[in-house]
Design a protein around this motif. Sequence first.
Motif, PDB file in Angstrom:
ATOM      1  N   SER A  19       1.063  -1.225   0.026  1.00 49.33           N
ATOM      2  CA  SER A  19       0.121  -0.039   0.029  1.00 49.33           C
ATOM      3  C   SER A  19       0.944   1.198   0.034  1.00 49.33           C
ATOM      4  O   SER A  19       2.023   1.138   0.586  1.00 49.33           O
ATOM      5  N   ARG A  21       0.711   5.783   0.134  1.00 50.11           N
ATOM      6  CA  ARG A  21       0.051   6.860   0.268  1.00 50.11           C
ATOM      7  C   ARG A  21       1.083   8.256   0.111  1.00 50.11           C
ATOM      8  O   ARG A  21       2.146   8.113   0.910  1.00 50.11           O
ATOM      9  N   ALA A  42      -2.965   7.481  -3.649  1.00 54.94           N
ATOM     10  CA  ALA A  42      -2.906   6.452  -2.854  1.00 54.94           C
ATOM     11  C   ALA A  42      -3.416   4.949  -3.628  1.00 54.94           C
ATOM     12  O   ALA A  42      -4.387   5.047  -4.340  1.00 54.94           O
ATOM     13  N   VAL A  44      -4.414   1.217  -2.266  1.00 53.63           N
ATOM     14  CA  VAL A  44      -4.508   0.358  -1.178  1.00 53.63           C
ATOM     15  C   VAL A  44      -4.742  -1.269  -1.430  1.00 53.63           C
ATOM     16  O   VAL A  44      -4.892  -1.638  -2.572  1.00 53.63           O
ATOM     17  N   TRP A  91      -7.280   4.151   3.964  1.00 51.88           N
ATOM     18  CA  TRP A  91      -6.157   3.619   4.644  1.00 51.88           C
ATOM     19  C   TRP A  91      -6.379   3.152   5.913  1.00 51.88           C
ATOM     20  O   TRP A  91      -5.630   2.071   6.333  1.00 51.88           O
ATOM     21  N   ALA A  95      -5.149  -0.662   6.338  1.00 52.15           N
ATOM     22  CA  ALA A  95      -3.824  -1.015   7.127  1.00 52.15           C
ATOM     23  C   ALA A  95      -4.085  -1.516   8.322  1.00 52.15           C
ATOM     24  O   ALA A  95      -3.206  -2.414   8.639  1.00 52.15           O
TER      25      ALA A  95
END
Length: 166
Positions: A19, A21, A42, A44, A91, A95
């Motif tokens: 991932s 960002r 971003a 993901v 996120w 995450a």
Amino acid sequence: MADRCRWDGDIETFHFPESRRRDFTRLGRFPGGLVAVGDAVASVNPVYGQGLTLATLAASSLSAHLRSGASPQAPAWAYFRRLGVVVDAAWKVSAVADLAQPHVTGPYPPGYRLLRWVGDKVVEASVIDRAVNEEFMAVVNMRKHPRALTSPRLLLRTARVLSGIR
């Protein structure tokens, strides 16, 4: 149609490396007339199915910025702030879920273990209770911000469901 067509080449798979960002609001300056979109802002983990939703909400953020009357020659700081809210929500969901994988070693954000424990309880209750499930799925599908999972109302309902009190 697929049976009648000729293949252009072999099937290739895409391996998602990580991932990523980028927070453009942290820059000291940014050229006017430009914005960053999509994976440039971003990306993901696709396993959570948030990519298209994130892209749609990002497009909506850009649309709102363009309709706001902001000068196209000025840096798009308002767009990046608006987009940051959307990216932050996606996120957090991906995450936290990625950090739960046994092969991931961190770094873990402050409060992660408590957040993970609460999240596990909400997931457990969502299998039993329709209202908890609807709230959980609203977050997973990015219709609500992840903080909705820690609302006192949902946490109380989760506790009642798991203790057998209805």
